[in-house]
Write a protein that holds these residues in place. Structure first.
Motif, PDB file in Angstrom:
ATOM      1  N   PHE A 200       0.628  -1.070   0.084  1.00 39.97           N
ATOM      2  CA  PHE A 200       0.224   0.238   0.237  1.00 39.97           C
ATOM      3  C   PHE A 200       1.025   1.343   0.413  1.00 39.97           C
ATOM      4  O   PHE A 200       0.663   2.393  -0.234  1.00 39.97           O
ATOM      5  N   PHE A 201       2.227   0.874   0.317  1.00 44.15           N
ATOM      6  CA  PHE A 201       2.926   2.417   0.365  1.00 44.15           C
ATOM      7  C   PHE A 201       3.638   3.085  -1.212  1.00 44.15           C
ATOM      8  O   PHE A 201       3.526   2.790  -1.960  1.00 44.15           O
ATOM      9  N   SER A 202       2.875   4.127  -1.387  1.00 42.97           N
ATOM     10  CA  SER A 202       3.423   5.204  -2.216  1.00 42.97           C
ATOM     11  C   SER A 202       3.330   6.917  -1.445  1.00 42.97           C
ATOM     12  O   SER A 202       2.116   6.894  -0.899  1.00 42.97           O
ATOM     13  N   TRP A 203       3.538   6.845  -2.315  1.00 50.50           N
ATOM     14  CA  TRP A 203       3.061   8.746  -2.386  1.00 50.50           C
ATOM     15  C   TRP A 203       2.005   9.011  -2.437  1.00 50.50           C
ATOM     16  O   TRP A 203       1.352   9.726  -0.884  1.00 50.50           O
ATOM     17  N   PRO A 204       0.937   9.561  -2.972  1.00 51.90           N
ATOM     18  CA  PRO A 204      -0.514   9.884  -2.833  1.00 51.90           C
ATOM     19  C   PRO A 204      -1.431   8.923  -1.653  1.00 51.90           C
ATOM     20  O   PRO A 204      -2.012   9.798  -1.547  1.00 51.90           O
ATOM     21  N   LEU A 205      -0.727   7.805  -1.718  1.00 54.42           N
ATOM     22  CA  LEU A 205      -1.581   7.280  -1.130  1.00 54.42           C
ATOM     23  C   LEU A 205      -1.328   7.602   0.980  1.00 54.42           C
ATOM     24  O   LEU A 205      -2.631   7.944   1.628  1.00 54.42           O
ATOM     25  N   TRP A 206       0.013   7.736   1.143  1.00 54.85           N
ATOM     26  CA  TRP A 206       0.643   7.817   2.580  1.00 54.85           C
ATOM     27  C   TRP A 206       0.334   9.401   2.456  1.00 54.85           C
ATOM     28  O   TRP A 206      -0.185   9.838   3.772  1.00 54.85           O
ATOM     29  N   THR A 207      -0.067  10.643   1.697  1.00 56.13           N
ATOM     30  CA  THR A 207      -0.161  11.921   1.675  1.00 56.13           C
ATOM     31  C   THR A 207      -1.632  11.959   1.989  1.00 56.13           C
ATOM     32  O   THR A 207      -1.930  13.071   3.438  1.00 56.13           O
ATOM     33  N   GLN A 208      -2.071  11.021   1.497  1.00 52.66           N
ATOM     34  CA  GLN A 208      -4.120  11.344   1.201  1.00 52.66           C
ATOM     35  C   GLN A 208      -4.450  10.770   2.708  1.00 52.66           C
ATOM     36  O   GLN A 208      -5.262  11.259   3.547  1.00 52.66           O
ATOM     37  N   ALA A 209      -3.392   9.493   3.097  1.00 56.97           N
ATOM     38  CA  ALA A 209      -4.224   9.195   4.744  1.00 56.97           C
ATOM     39  C   ALA A 209      -3.527  10.276   5.354  1.00 56.97           C
ATOM     40  O   ALA A 209      -4.119  10.175   6.513  1.00 56.97           O
ATOM     41  N   CYS A 210      -2.462  11.410   5.341  1.00 57.69           N
ATOM     42  CA  CYS A 210      -2.032  11.517   6.557  1.00 57.69           C
ATOM     43  C   CYS A 210      -2.519  12.894   6.272  1.00 57.69           C
ATOM     44  O   CYS A 210      -2.397  13.779   7.845  1.00 57.69           O
ATOM     45  N   ALA A 211      -3.588  13.100   5.817  1.00 60.75           N
ATOM     46  CA  ALA A 211      -3.943  14.291   5.587  1.00 60.75           C
ATOM     47  C   ALA A 211      -5.364  14.125   6.316  1.00 60.75           C
ATOM     48  O   ALA A 211      -6.539  14.986   7.107  1.00 60.75           O
ATOM     49  N   THR A 212      -5.969  12.751   6.834  1.00 67.44           N
ATOM     50  CA  THR A 212      -7.028  12.701   7.927  1.00 67.44           C
ATOM     51  C   THR A 212      -7.087  13.137   9.345  1.00 67.44           C
ATOM     52  O   THR A 212      -8.268  13.777   9.812  1.00 67.44           O
ATOM     53  N   GLY A 213      -5.223  13.124   9.764  1.00 65.05           N
ATOM     54  CA  GLY A 213      -5.895  13.719  11.168  1.00 65.05           C
ATOM     55  C   GLY A 213      -4.842  11.652  11.369  1.00 65.05           C
ATOM     56  O   GLY A 213      -4.485  12.162  12.871  1.00 65.05           O
ATOM     57  N   ALA A 214      -4.724  11.151  10.849  1.00 64.86           N
ATOM     58  CA  ALA A 214      -4.233   9.879  11.474  1.00 64.86           C
ATOM     59  C   ALA A 214      -3.064  10.181  11.610  1.00 64.86           C
ATOM     60  O   ALA A 214      -2.779  10.260  10.869  1.00 64.86           O
ATOM     61  N   ASP A 215      -2.381   9.087  12.409  1.00 65.81           N
ATOM     62  CA  ASP A 215      -0.688   8.233  12.140  1.00 65.81           C
ATOM     63  C   ASP A 215      -1.572   7.729  11.418  1.00 65.81           C
ATOM     64  O   ASP A 215      -2.117   6.267  12.252  1.00 65.81           O
ATOM     65  N   LEU A 216       0.156   7.061  10.592  1.00 63.34           N
ATOM     66  CA  LEU A 216       0.910   6.009   9.861  1.00 63.34           C
ATOM     67  C   LEU A 216       1.302   5.251  10.671  1.00 63.34           C
ATOM     68  O   LEU A 216       2.616   5.529  10.750  1.00 63.34           O
ATOM     69  N   LEU A 217       1.826   3.510  10.482  1.00 63.77           N
ATOM     70  CA  LEU A 217       2.942   2.695  10.847  1.00 63.77           C
ATOM     71  C   LEU A 217       3.065   2.026   9.753  1.00 63.77           C
ATOM     72  O   LEU A 217       1.743   0.563  10.159  1.00 63.77           O
ATOM     73  N   TRP A 218       3.080   1.832   8.647  1.00 62.04           N
ATOM     74  CA  TRP A 218       3.449   1.200   7.158  1.00 62.04           C
ATOM     75  C   TRP A 218       5.052   0.197   6.801  1.00 62.04           C
ATOM     76  O   TRP A 218       5.368   1.131   7.206  1.00 62.04           O
TER      77      TRP A 218
END
Length: 380
Positions: A200-218
């Motif tokens: 799932f890791f890619s620039w578009p998906l990572w930045t889109q997920a970050c924009a929700t305010g959630a934290d990520l561990l991928w």
């Protein structure tokens, strides 16, 4: 019936039917609100005929609606017509509005420090072998000839502590999981920590997920370019990811991430190095050793998908709908049935002060089925 009606209350069902223009305009043998509950009940009895499922459901609905309303068991053709009149939109909308994380502060296994743990992943389901379904969804390749059934692909978030699948989206077999995930991550919220595998890791998906305010561990591929900018006290380090090679070369538009690298010594089949990236930049908030150990929680979604595909649906059983619109309807009804069962399990776990993982999903499904009329315990 009480499990379904409590999770999806009748007033809310009527509200969604009105909003989608699907409320019954005249009295029918199968009013629209009855069909909504019927679609959810189909998932509880995948190996039972459609008419027997309806017979079982109507006894519960008779109690729910009161003695003044009388409902009769319609034939197979009338059931099909009623489902077609309803369509997929009301079921999908009801799913999107009500299926959500349910863990409370005291729910065991649902939290890491201040974060609600969720995971992202996808899977496939077989659907009825009809020409319409094949044209709409496609089918996988086979070593010889063609595969037995067309398939749909879906991606979901799971609340790790309760196994609730939410934010789900479906598409054809040839739709990529990453494409579906772009819609799924919209369900992330601040206060969540989302785990995901390296696919799932890619620039578009990572930045889109970050924009929700959630934290990520991928997890990321070992070959990903993540040069060390600054080494941190716990052995992790800060790096940057970029939208493209030119931006990396010019150091423009990069996003800071924290990289955690670790090995699994003495584990057969383990890879040389595992690499995780996270939005949690301060090791005081989440030490690297804890995050590395936490990543295994991502496998909770595999357990939830197994509950859905093996224990609720049944092994070697396909979704029964013959048209793409009804496949979509049945798919979201399927997820709603799983949500209702998981809600019951969470309630029981809270009352017993135990981790929901200690309760048996299979046993809970049997309990729910037993509470409906006994004659559907075996197929007719």
């Amino acid at each position: 019936m009480g499990v379904i009606a409590k999770t999806f209350p009748l007033p809310k069902v009527h509200e969604v039917l009105q909003a989608t223009g699907k409320a019954s305009q005249r009295q029918r043998a199968l009013p629209a609100h009855v069909v909504v509950y019927y679609v959810i009940a189909l998932a509880l009895y995948m190996s039972v005929s459609t008419r027997e499922v309806l017979r079982c459901l109507l006894e519960g609905l008779q109690w729910l609606m009161g003695p003044r309303e009388r409902v009769r068991v319609a034939g197979k053709s009338a059931i099909s017509q009623a489902r077609s009149r309803l369509g997929a939109e009301p079921i999908e909308r009801l799913h999107n509005e009500l299926v959500r994380p349910i863990a409370e502060t005291a729910t065991r296994g649902a939290w890491y420090r201040r974060w609600r743990l969720v995971s992202l992943d996808g899977s496939t389901l077989d659907v009825a072998d009809t020409q319409e379904n094949e044209q709409a969804f496609g089918r996988p390749k086979a070593a010889r000839g063609r595969s037995a059934y067309p398939q749909i692909r879906f991606v979901s978030l799971v609340e790790n502590g309760t196994h609730v699948l939410f934010g789900s989206r479906m598409g054809g077999y040839h739709t990529s999981e990453v494409a579906l995930a772009r819609h799924v991550v919209e369900s992330l919220r601040p206060g969540m920590l989302c785990l995901a595998d390296r696919c799932f890791f890619s620039w578009p998906l990572w930045t889109q997920a970050c924009a929700t305010g959630a934290d990520l561990l991928w997890r990321v591929k070992a070959s990903a370019r993540l040069p060390c900018i600054r080494r941190l006290s716990d052995g992790s380090y800060l790096s940057k990811i970029y939208p493209n090679a030119y931006a990396r070369q010019k150091d423009r538009g990069g996003v800071m991430v924290r990289v955690i690298e670790y090995t699994l010594d003495g584990v057969p089949g383990a890879e040389d190095v595992y690499r995780l990236v996270t939005t949690i930049l301060d090791p005081e908030d989440a030490p690297a050793e804890e995050l590395a150990a936490l990543y295994q929680e991502r496998w909770e979604i595999e357990t939830a998908l197994d509950e859905l595909k093996t224990h609720l649906r049944g092994a070697r059983i396909v979704l029964r709908s013959k048209t793409p619109e009804l496949v979509r309807q049945e798919f979201f009804g399927f997820l709603m049935a799983h949500f209702a069962i998981r809600g019951l399990m969470h309630e029981a776990a809270r009352k017993g002060d135990v981790d929901p993982d200690e309760l048996s999903f299979v046993h809970t499904v049997r309990v729910v089925r037993r509470r409906l009329p006994a004659f559907v315990a075996t197929p007719p």
